[in-house]
Scaffold this motif. Structure first.
Motif, PDB file in Angstrom:
ATOM      1  N   SER A 157       0.827  -1.206   0.000  1.00 52.86           N
ATOM      2  CA  SER A 157       0.000   0.000   0.000  1.00 52.86           C
ATOM      3  C   SER A 157       0.866   1.263   0.000  1.00 52.86           C
ATOM      4  CB  SER A 157      -0.927   0.002   1.214  1.00 52.86           C
ATOM      5  OG  SER A 157      -1.606   1.225   1.329  1.00 52.86           O
ATOM      6  N   TYR A 158       1.879   1.300   0.851  1.00 51.55           N
ATOM      7  CA  TYR A 158       2.788   2.459   0.906  1.00 51.55           C
ATOM      8  C   TYR A 158       3.551   2.627  -0.409  1.00 51.55           C
ATOM      9  CZ  TYR A 158       2.173   2.500   6.019  1.00 51.55           C
ATOM     10  OH  TYR A 158       1.670   2.554   7.290  1.00 51.55           O
ATOM     11  N   MET A 218       2.646   1.709  -3.368  1.00 49.70           N
ATOM     12  CA  MET A 218       1.729   2.177  -4.403  1.00 49.70           C
ATOM     13  C   MET A 218       1.569   3.687  -4.332  1.00 49.70           C
ATOM     14  SD  MET A 218      -1.119  -0.867  -4.198  1.00 49.70           S
ATOM     15  CE  MET A 218      -2.267  -0.156  -5.406  1.00 49.70           C
ATOM     16  N   LYS A 219       1.460   4.226  -3.129  1.00 48.98           N
ATOM     17  CA  LYS A 219       1.349   5.682  -2.979  1.00 48.98           C
ATOM     18  C   LYS A 219       2.668   6.360  -3.316  1.00 48.98           C
ATOM     19  CE  LYS A 219      -2.533   5.790   0.045  1.00 48.98           C
ATOM     20  NZ  LYS A 219      -3.124   6.150   1.303  1.00 48.98           N
ATOM     21  N   ILE A 268       0.272  -3.097 -11.046  1.00 51.70           N
ATOM     22  CA  ILE A 268       0.706  -4.086 -10.072  1.00 51.70           C
ATOM     23  C   ILE A 268       0.988  -5.339 -10.886  1.00 51.70           C
ATOM     24  CG2 ILE A 268       0.090  -5.474  -8.055  1.00 51.70           C
ATOM     25  CD1 ILE A 268      -1.832  -3.199  -7.264  1.00 51.70           C
ATOM     26  N   ILE A 325      -4.626   4.675  -6.262  1.00 50.67           N
ATOM     27  CA  ILE A 325      -4.540   5.184  -4.892  1.00 50.67           C
ATOM     28  C   ILE A 325      -5.704   4.653  -4.051  1.00 50.67           C
ATOM     29  CG2 ILE A 325      -4.688   7.269  -3.458  1.00 50.67           C
ATOM     30  CD1 ILE A 325      -3.205   8.740  -5.704  1.00 50.67           C
ATOM     31  N   SER A 353      -4.964   1.210  -3.100  1.00 44.87           N
ATOM     32  CA  SER A 353      -3.924   1.261  -2.075  1.00 44.87           C
ATOM     33  C   SER A 353      -4.542   1.482  -0.699  1.00 44.87           C
ATOM     34  CB  SER A 353      -2.932   2.384  -2.399  1.00 44.87           C
ATOM     35  OG  SER A 353      -2.070   2.625  -1.322  1.00 44.87           O
ATOM     36  N   ASP A 354      -5.496   2.406  -0.610  1.00 45.92           N
ATOM     37  CA  ASP A 354      -6.192   2.651   0.656  1.00 45.92           C
ATOM     38  C   ASP A 354      -6.964   1.407   1.114  1.00 45.92           C
ATOM     39  OD1 ASP A 354      -5.269   5.244   0.859  1.00 45.92           O
ATOM     40  OD2 ASP A 354      -7.107   6.161   0.073  1.00 45.92           O
ATOM     41  N   TYR A 397      -4.566  -1.040   2.625  1.00 42.71           N
ATOM     42  CA  TYR A 397      -4.168  -0.599   3.960  1.00 42.71           C
ATOM     43  C   TYR A 397      -5.288  -0.872   4.970  1.00 42.71           C
ATOM     44  CZ  TYR A 397      -2.292   2.034   7.791  1.00 42.71           C
ATOM     45  OH  TYR A 397      -1.812   2.380   9.025  1.00 42.71           O
TER      46      TYR A 397
END
Length: 170
Positions: free
Chosen positions: A77-78, A80-81, A120, A142, A145-146, A149
């Motif tokens: 997740s991190y 990706m951001k 990805i 994004i 990604s959230d 997380y």
């Protein structure tokens, strides 16, 4: 994990990114009896990539499954951001994120960028090797990604809740 010792499974949740291909993150917690009155709680998170069916209806049944830990899901997740924040250098963006799984056949998860889309990628080093890739615009990327997380948070909360209940109900 030895399936004979798993006494119960708790499904935590599933999040997905569905475009031409399908990427799923699915999480559960296995309760494993490790002694007469002791239990082990094993969080199990799979990142599953399924390409579009050749008939263009639905997705292939077989895909690439990569086992991840809670922290590896957060790291993805991190990353990706992070790749979204990296400036575009002549159409190239690089983030050194790489997740390698060696459960039997080596599997690798990594990120990419091309023509305004973020990817990805999953590679299975089998014979013949398999590759899965899903691309999305910045905002879907994004958003997913959230979701990853949030799923990692839910797995951690469920794990702590189950451990607390078992220690109270001995």
């Amino acid at each position: 994990m030895d399936k004979d010792k798993v006494i119960k499974e708790y499904i935590v949740g599933t999040v997905s990114l569905s475009l031409a291909s399908l990427l799923i993150a699915r999480a559960k917690i296995e309760v494993i009896k490790s002694g007469e009155n002791s239990y082990y709680f094993n969080p199990v998170v799979f990142l599953i990539g399924r390409p579009q069916n050749k008939s263009r209806r639905g997705y292939e049944k077989e895909g690439i499954n990569v086992l991840m830990s809670i922290n590896e899901l957060r790291a993805l997740s991190y990353a990706m951001k992070d790749i979204v924040r990296v400036p575009d250098n002549n159409g190239i963006k690089e983030v050194p994120y790489e997740k390698i799984s060696n459960s039997g056949i080596m599997k690798k998860v990594f990120l990419g960028y091309k023509n305004g889309n973020y990817y990805i990628n999953m590679r299975l080093f089998s014979n013949p090797p398999k590759m899965f890739s899903i691309g999305a615009d910045k905002y879907r990327f994004i958003s997913f990604s959230d979701s990853l997380y949030n799923l990692s948070d839910e797995v951690e909360k469920a794990l702590l809740t189950l451990e607390r209940k078992k220690s109270v109900n001995k």
